[in-house]
Enzyme design. Structure first.
Site, PDB file in Angstrom:
ATOM      1  NE  ARG A 195      -3.711  -2.251   2.471  1.00 52.52           N
ATOM      2  CZ  ARG A 195      -3.770  -3.561   2.260  1.00 52.52           C
ATOM      3  NH1 ARG A 195      -2.665  -4.249   2.049  1.00 52.52           N
ATOM      4  NH2 ARG A 195      -4.935  -4.192   2.267  1.00 52.52           N
ATOM      5  NE  ARG A 228      -5.315 -15.892  -4.246  1.00 52.88           N
ATOM      6  CZ  ARG A 228      -4.555 -15.229  -3.368  1.00 52.88           C
ATOM      7  NH1 ARG A 228      -3.262 -15.089  -3.599  1.00 52.88           N
ATOM      8  NH2 ARG A 228      -5.076 -14.705  -2.300  1.00 52.88           N
ATOM      9  CB  SER A 253     -11.746  -9.141   0.629  1.00 52.92           C
ATOM     10  OG  SER A 253     -10.561  -8.810  -0.069  1.00 52.92           O
ATOM     11  CG  ASP A 308      -2.953 -14.037   5.447  1.00 53.68           C
ATOM     12  OD1 ASP A 308      -3.766 -14.646   4.719  1.00 53.68           O
ATOM     13  OD2 ASP A 308      -2.563 -12.880   5.209  1.00 53.68           O
ATOM     14  CE  LYS A 343      -7.252 -15.488   2.268  1.00 55.13           C
ATOM     15  NZ  LYS A 343      -7.392 -14.065   1.967  1.00 55.13           N
ATOM     16  NE  ARG A 352       0.677 -15.665   5.068  1.00 54.68           N
ATOM     17  CZ  ARG A 352       1.546 -14.691   5.314  1.00 54.68           C
ATOM     18  NH1 ARG A 352       2.595 -14.897   6.064  1.00 54.68           N
ATOM     19  NH2 ARG A 352       1.379 -13.491   4.805  1.00 54.68           N
TER      20      ARG A 352
HETATM   21  C1  S3P Z   1      -4.354  -8.922   2.505  1.00 56.21           C
HETATM   22  C2  S3P Z   1      -5.624  -9.259   2.850  1.00 56.21           C
HETATM   23  C3  S3P Z   1      -6.047 -10.657   3.048  1.00 56.21           C
HETATM   24  C4  S3P Z   1      -4.860 -11.570   3.294  1.00 56.21           C
HETATM   25  C5  S3P Z   1      -3.750 -11.326   2.317  1.00 56.21           C
HETATM   26  C6  S3P Z   1      -3.266  -9.899   2.399  1.00 56.21           C
HETATM   27  C7  S3P Z   1      -4.055  -7.501   2.243  1.00 56.21           C
HETATM   28  O1  S3P Z   1      -6.695 -11.089   1.858  1.00 56.21           O
HETATM   29  O2  S3P Z   1      -5.252 -12.918   3.251  1.00 56.21           O
HETATM   30  O3  S3P Z   1      -2.666 -12.186   2.590  1.00 56.21           O
HETATM   31  O4  S3P Z   1      -2.883  -7.128   2.179  1.00 56.21           O
HETATM   32  O5  S3P Z   1      -5.015  -6.738   2.120  1.00 56.21           O
HETATM   33  P1  S3P Z   1      -8.243 -10.760   1.578  1.00 56.21           P
HETATM   34  O6  S3P Z   1      -8.364  -9.299   1.513  1.00 56.21           O
HETATM   35  O7  S3P Z   1      -8.564 -11.396   0.267  1.00 56.21           O
HETATM   36  O8  S3P Z   1      -8.965 -11.392   2.730  1.00 56.21           O
END
Ligand code: S3P
Length: 423
Positions: free
Chosen positions: A20, A115, A158, A304, A331, A378
Site C-alpha cells: 500500500r 484466484r 476482504s 493468514d 488463498k 503459509r
Molecule cells: C491482505 C488481505 C487478506 C490476506 C492477504 C493480504 C491484504 O486477503 O489474506 O494475505 O494485504 O489486504 P483478503 O483481503 O482477500 O482477505
C-alpha cells in the site's frame, strides 16, 4: 533440538503495508521515503509494476525512496503488468488502473491465475470501470475510463477488495462510500489519511472524497503474519520465552494473539508509542492450551494465521471450532484443503463442517512423512512449526515458496528454535 532459554526475535517488515505504501506514494505529489519496507517476491512485483508506469523507486539499505508522480502522472505501460503470485498486488493495482486514462493488462503467474478477481472487477465496474477477465480470473484487461463515486456494500470480507475500491475512488467523480460486512485490516485507510486524503470512517462504514495525495514519509512496522509461526512455536514449547520486537499491532491483524490468549496462552503485549500503525513488543511464554470457538467476525483478523491456529489447537486440551473459514479456499492454495492435507501428513485429525474447521484436541504430531507445501508460504511455515513438535522429523517439500513473503524465514526460524543453524 529445542532450546529452552529466552530468545529475542525481530520480524521482517510488513508486506501488506508495504504494498500500500508503494502504490499510494507512487501517486502522491512529492517524494516519500518508506523506511524498513518489506523486501520479498510479492512487494517486488508491486514495485516492478509501478516502475513500468514511470514511477522512480530507488533502494538504499532499509529504505525505498519513491518519486510520486501525482494521481494523473502514471504513464501507459509498454506491455502487461505482472503481479507475480501476489493477490494484494493484483487486486490493489486493479483499483488504481481502473481510474487511469490509458488501457492496461494485469497478469500474474501460478496460483494467482486461478484466484477470483470478479470480487474486485464487479465493484469497480459499478463505478464505471471497463474490465474484462477470463471468466472472473486474471489476466484483467482494463480500459481507461472515467469513474463515478458509488455506494458499495461489500459481499466478501476482504481488505484487498476494500482497498481496490478506495484507490479507484481517488479518481472518481463524487464521493464513494463502503460498508463492510465484517471489519478487515485498515492499512489503506490509515495511509490515505496520512497522505492527506479526505477519508472518514466509523464502524463498518467508510467515506472517501476524491482528491490528491501529498507525499509524507512512511515507517513500516514488523509483520505480524511473518511473526505468527514464531508466536505459535514459542507458545507450544514448555519453558520457552520469546520476546518479539517492533511488531505491527493493527487491530485488524492481531486475531491470532487474541485467540491464543483465549486458549490460555501466556502472551504479554507491550504497545509502543502511537504511530501511523500501532506497533510494540510481544512476549510469548510456552504454556498449555485449551480449545476455543472462533466466530466468523473474528476470522479476518487472523485470516493468514488459521493453519497455525489449527496446529496449536490440535495439541490443546479440548476441541476447537473455527467458524467462517470459507475465504481460506481463495488463498495461494485452497488453504482449507491444504491445511487438512498437512494435518494428514502429520498424523493429525481435523474436519470441515458447514463453513467451519473442527480440530480435536489432545493430539500428538507424529511426523515422519514429507510435508507438501502446495507452493503456499503459509502452509510451509505451519509445517516448520509442526516439525519442531513432531515425534519424528518433518521434511518440507518445496520450502522455497517462503520467498513470497519472507525469504529468510528458515534461517530466522532455525536461529530461534534450533541448536545448530544449517542442520
Ligand atoms: C491482505 C488481505 C487478506 C490476506 C492477504 C493480504 C491484504 O486477503 O489474506 O494475505 O494485504 O489486504 P483478503 O483481503 O482477500 O482477505
Amino acid at each position: 533440538m529445542i532450546k529452552t532459554e529466552n530468545k529475542t526475535y525481530t520480524p521482517p517488515p510488513d508486506k501488506s503495508i508495504t504494498h500500500r505504501a508503494l502504490i499510494l506514494a507512487a501517486v502522491a505529489e512529492g517524494s516519500t521515503v518508506i523506511s524498513s519496507p518489506s523486501i520479498c517476491a510479492d512487494t517486488a512485483a508491486t514495485s516492478a509494476c509501478l516502475k513500468k508506469m514511470g514511477v522512480r523507486i530507488s533502494a538504499s539499505p532499509g529504505k525505498l525512496t519513491i518519486k510520486g508522480v501525482g494521481l494523473r502522472g502514471l504513464i501507459k505501460p509498454s506491455g502487461p503488468l505482472n503481479s507475480g503470485e501476489s493477490g494484494t498486488a493484483m487486486r490493489l493495482l486493479a483499483g488504481l488502473l481502473a481510474g487511469q486514462e490509458f488501457d492496461s493488462v494485469l497478469t500474474g503467474k501460478g496460483s494467482l491465475l486461478k484466484r477470483p478477481m470478479a470480487r474486485v472487477a464487479d465493484p469497480l465496474a459499478a463505478m464505471g470501470a471497463k474490465i474484462s477477465s477470463s471468466g472472473g480470473r486474471a489476466p484483467l484487461s482494463i480500459r481507461g475510463s472515467g469513474l463515478i463515486g458509488t455506494n458499495h456494500k461489500l459481499l466478501v470480507a476482504s481488505a484487498q477488495v476494500k482497498s481496490a475500491i478506495l484507490l479507484a475512488a481517488l479518481y472518481a467523480e463524487g464521493p464513494t462510500s463502503i460498508t463492510e460486512r465484517l471489519s478487515t485490516r485498515d492499512h489503506t485507510e490509515r495511509l490515505l489519511k496520512h497522505l492527506g486524503a479526505r477519508i472518514s470512517s466509523g464502524g463498518l462504514n467508510l467515506y472517501l472524497r476524491p482528491g490528491r495525495l501529498t507525499a509524507k514519509n512512511i515507517k513500516v512496522p514488523g509483520d505480524i503474519s511473518a511473526a505468527a509461526p514464531f508466536i505459535v512455536a514459542a507458545c507450544l514449547l514448555p519453558g520457552f520465552k520469546l520476546t518479539i520486537k517492533g511488531v505491527g499491532l493493527n487491530p485488524g491483524r492481531t486475531g491470532l494473539i487474541s485467540a491464543l490468549k483465549a486458549m490460555g496462552a501466556r502472551i504479554t503485549v507491550k504497545p509502543g508509542a502511537a504511530a501511523l500503525e500501532p506497533e510494540g513488543d510481544v512476549i510469548v511464554y510456552g504454556s498449555g492450551l485449551k480449545g476455543v470457538r472462533i466466530r466468523p467476525d473474528e476470522v479476518p483478523s487472523m485470516i493468514d494465521e488459521l493453519p497455525l491456529l489449527a496446529l496449536a489447537a490440535s495439541g490443546a486440551q479440548s476441541v476447537t471450532v473455527i467458524s467462517g473459514v470459507g475465504e481460506l479456499r481463495h488463498k495461494e492454495s485452497n488453504r482449507l484443503k491444504t491445511t487438512l492435507e498437512l494435518f494428514k501428513t502429520l498424523g493429525l485429525k481435523a474436519e470441515t463442517g458447514k463453513d467451519s474447521l473442527i480440530i480435536k484436541g489432545n493430539q500428538r504430531i507424529l511426523g515422519g512423512n514429507p510435508a507438501e507445501t502446495f507452493n503456499d508460504h503459509r502452509v510451509a511455515m505451519a509445517a516448520a512449526v509442526a516439525g519442531l513438535l513432531a515425534a519424528k522429523p518433518v521434511k518440507i517439500k518445496g520450502p522455497g515458496c517462503v520467498d513470497k513473503s519472507y525469504p529468510d524465514f528458515f534461517t530466522d526460524f532455525k536461529k530461534i528454535f534450533c541448536k545448530k543453524t544449517g542442520g
